[in-house]
Design a protein around this motif. Structure first.
Motif, PDB file in Angstrom:
ATOM      1  N   ALA A 173       0.840  -1.212   0.000  1.00  0.00           N
ATOM      2  CA  ALA A 173       0.000   0.000   0.000  1.00  0.00           C
ATOM      3  C   ALA A 173       0.870   1.256   0.000  1.00  0.00           C
ATOM      4  N   ARG A 177       1.165   4.068  -2.970  1.00  0.00           N
ATOM      5  CA  ARG A 177       0.774   5.430  -2.612  1.00  0.00           C
ATOM      6  C   ARG A 177       1.886   6.417  -2.975  1.00  0.00           C
ATOM      7  N   GLU A 178       3.120   5.987  -2.760  1.00  0.00           N
ATOM      8  CA  GLU A 178       4.242   6.852  -3.130  1.00  0.00           C
ATOM      9  C   GLU A 178       4.206   7.132  -4.637  1.00  0.00           C
ATOM     10  N   ALA A 180       1.506   7.143  -6.480  1.00  0.00           N
ATOM     11  CA  ALA A 180       0.364   8.038  -6.718  1.00  0.00           C
ATOM     12  C   ALA A 180       0.746   9.485  -6.408  1.00  0.00           C
ATOM     13  N   CYS A 181       1.596   9.648  -5.410  1.00  0.00           N
ATOM     14  CA  CYS A 181       2.011  11.006  -5.059  1.00  0.00           C
ATOM     15  C   CYS A 181       2.843  11.643  -6.179  1.00  0.00           C
ATOM     16  N   MET A 188      -5.323   9.567  -5.194  1.00  0.00           N
ATOM     17  CA  MET A 188      -4.648   9.732  -3.910  1.00  0.00           C
ATOM     18  C   MET A 188      -3.370  10.566  -4.016  1.00  0.00           C
ATOM     19  N   ARG A 191      -1.742  12.669  -1.004  1.00  0.00           N
ATOM     20  CA  ARG A 191      -2.184  11.994   0.233  1.00  0.00           C
ATOM     21  C   ARG A 191      -1.097  11.009   0.660  1.00  0.00           C
ATOM     22  N   LEU A 193       1.331   8.527   2.692  1.00  0.00           N
ATOM     23  CA  LEU A 193       0.896   7.497   3.641  1.00  0.00           C
ATOM     24  C   LEU A 193       2.104   6.974   4.417  1.00  0.00           C
ATOM     25  N   TYR A 198      -1.222   3.424   7.918  1.00  0.00           N
ATOM     26  CA  TYR A 198      -1.748   2.161   7.403  1.00  0.00           C
ATOM     27  C   TYR A 198      -2.265   1.287   8.548  1.00  0.00           C
ATOM     28  N   LEU A 211      -7.092   0.284   4.049  1.00  0.00           N
ATOM     29  CA  LEU A 211      -6.036   0.663   3.112  1.00  0.00           C
ATOM     30  C   LEU A 211      -5.410  -0.534   2.396  1.00  0.00           C
ATOM     31  N   GLY A 333       0.377   4.380  -9.299  1.00  0.00           N
ATOM     32  CA  GLY A 333      -0.353   4.294  -8.036  1.00  0.00           C
ATOM     33  C   GLY A 333      -1.258   3.077  -7.941  1.00  0.00           C
ATOM     34  N   SER A 337      -4.236   3.218  -5.300  1.00  0.00           N
ATOM     35  CA  SER A 337      -4.039   4.655  -5.060  1.00  0.00           C
ATOM     36  C   SER A 337      -4.206   5.561  -6.288  1.00  0.00           C
TER      37      SER A 337
END
Lengths: 391, 154
Positions: A173, A177-178, A180-181, A188, A191, A193, A198, A211, A333, A337
């Motif tokens: 996750a 997410r990284e 997606a950033c 996401m 956002r 994380l 988590y 998550l 992502g 994400s």
């Protein structure tokens, strides 16, 4: 050599914005993604004569999409299914072209997955397993109505057999997410994380936390499959289809009765897929692994041969899934994400990586020549594509 | 069906004998008459030997937890009053490893374990459908669950 002699390619990709409430119909979303893919390829809409999509009765079919684009189709089909369908469509499009049924095919998924029919809720006409599986009543009456609950059963067993931990699921996750950033288009984005975030997220289908679960999204994603010869005249570098396995099943549809439920249907896909393309897991530079849940990525790492059985957790926790890692994975992502389209958004990100779209930015995977895209529609059915940077 | 009714099995020619047996509070599993292998899901032809001759063997109802999930957020309003609850794959004794999905009842959820011994019980869901459920063989767990429930619903 390879799938249909390596004579087919993805020439264009496109998507809409991702949101929780698009305010548009699936038809409008599909048309917007299709226009993006046409612009990307530098093709005219009237060149499209094949239209393939997948849905759970929540989309717009190919005849409507063709009409909206001003195209006249000679080949249309809509299959019922979620995960494992995007890869199925791409391979089937190439096979249809090879058979002379059409020449250029739009493959798409359009849905209001959050504001419209929410997968798994059975509410407001939402998808229910009972609609497609006569045996689903054995589960749904007991209170098992969602994919998270089903995959939770497999995850618990994997934890029991191999010591897989929540933190290892969390590593997936966090990695996505990284990514997606770094993708302004991702739901996401902005956002970030942490592992503490988590672990603090609520248990939904224990052992899964919120998550661990993919997003619910409104939007559409599309790609155009055509001959390599035609793709070479398009705006972008072609991405060739090197190998394809389409919605292959395990030994029995009742996956829970198999000797081990912690083996993915991908285990049956991988040898055929790599064998067809003359490639090995070590040749894969960038991956799009199906990620309806974080845990599903761990299983596929094992069953596609990137690590030994049971070692998916340590593999992911070792930071290997990041851009710059051993196996950069779901670099936009993923469905955790970026957005959830039952796989099509992961596929188009893989195409962009193999084109070198992000060259010059840290999002680009260096020397991305071979990509693996997997789809998984429940424990019992899986698909895979091997794609190659074209010439 | 109301918006909050749970979706119940719709017995067909393949599955009706299972549900009919449950209504009589009997747990029965389909078995091939020719090669004697058990099978689930039910079906008209033995996947092992191809025989169409089958019977519905009554089994002990004992089993153990192969895996389980604890549902803590109901996806459907029909189950909102039930959460948290555990659904297990129960590996049934004397069936060559048939695993049946079913609720674990009368058990504190933090005591649920893979390998835990269970015994079948039955819950009436409608005139047509009675569901198999499983409770721990270890009565101390059932007693604890009873006391916890009493505290919540005196």
């Amino acid at each position: 050599m390879g799938f249909l002699g390596g004579r087919y390619a993805i020439a264009g990709v496109g998507e809409t914005d991702w949101s929780r409430q698009s305010g548009r119909t699936p038809l409008t979303l599909g048309l917007q993604a299709a226009r993006q893919a046409l612009t990307d390829a530098g093709m005219e809409a009237r060149e499209l004569d094949g239209f393939l999509s997948y849905s759970e009765g929540d989309s717009a079919d190919g005849l409507h999409l063709a009409s909206g684009l001003g195209a006249q189709p000679s080949y249309t089909a809509e299959i019922v299914g979620g995960g494992s369908s995007a890869e199925f469509l791409v391979a089937t499009a190439a096979a249809a072209i090879e058979a002379g049924l059409c020449t250029s095919v739009l493959c798409y998924r359009a849905m209001n997955g959050r504001s419209g029919r929410r997968f798994g809720t059975q509410q407001d006409g939402g998808f229910s397993f009972d609609q497609i599986d006569p045996f689903a009543g054995f589960f749904s009456a007991q209170g098992m109505t969602t994919p998270a609950q089903h995959y939770g059963l497999i995850a618990r067993r994997h934890m029991h057999e191999y010591g897989t931990t929540a933190e290892q699921l969390g590593a997936v996750a966090l990695a996505f997410r990284e990514h997606a950033c770094g993708n302004p288009h991702a739901m996401m984005h902005d956002r970030p994380l942490t592992m503490a975030d988590y672990l603090a997220s609520p248990l939904i289908a224990d052992p899964f936390r919120l998550l661990d679960c993919c997003l619910e999204s409104d939007g559409a994603a599309a790609c155009i499959v055509t001959s390599l010869a035609r793709a070479r005249d398009c705006r972008r570098r072609p991405v060739r289809i090197l190998g394809a396995v389409t919605r292959a099943g395990g030994p029995h549809v009742y996956h829970y009765g198999l000797p081990s439920i912690t083996e993915a249907a991908g285990q049956h896909v991988a040898p055929r897929l790599f064998g067809m393309a003359g490639l090995e897991p070590g040749d894969v530079d960038v991956a799009a692994l199906y990620d309806c849940f974080s845990f599903v990525v761990l299983l596929q790492l094992e069953d596609y041969g990137f690590c030994k059985k049971g070692e998916g957790g340590p593999f992911a926790a070792g930071g290997r899934l990041g851009i710059g890692g051993d196996l950069p994975c779901n670099t936009a992502g993923g469905q955790l994400s970026e957005a959830y389209t039952h796989g099509m958004n992961n596929l188009i990100e893989l195409v962009r990586q193999l084109r070198g779209t992000y060259t010059g930015s840290k999002r680009q995977v260096s020397e991305a020549e071979v990509g693996l895209c997997t789809g998984w529609g429940g424990p019992e059915v899986a698909s895979g594509l091997l794609l190659g940077a074209g010439a | 069906m109301s918006a909050t009714a749970r979706s119940l099995p719709r017995p067909d020619a393949d599955t009706r004998p299972f549900w009919d047996a449950c209504r009589r509070h009997e747990l029965r599993v389909q078995q091939c008459r020719a090669c004697e292998s058990f099978r689930f899901y039910p079906g008209p032809i033995c996947p092992s030997c191809g025989s169409t001759a089958n019977l519905w063997q009554r089994v002990s109802g004992r089993g153990e937890v192969y895996s389980y999930v604890v549902v803590r957020r109901a996806a459907h309003p029909a189950f909102a009053g039930d959460v948290p609850y555990a659904v297990a794959l129960v590996e049934l004794e004397g069936t060559g490893g048939i695993r049946l999905p079913a609720r674990i009842v009368d058990c504190p959820l933090d005591q649920a374990r893979i390998g835990m011994a269970l015994d079948v019980g039955f819950e009436t869901a409608s005139n047509e459908i009675t569901l198999p459920v499983f409770r721990p063989v270890d009565v101390r767990l059932a007693d604890t669950a009873f006391m916890l429930n009493l505290r919540r619903n005196p």
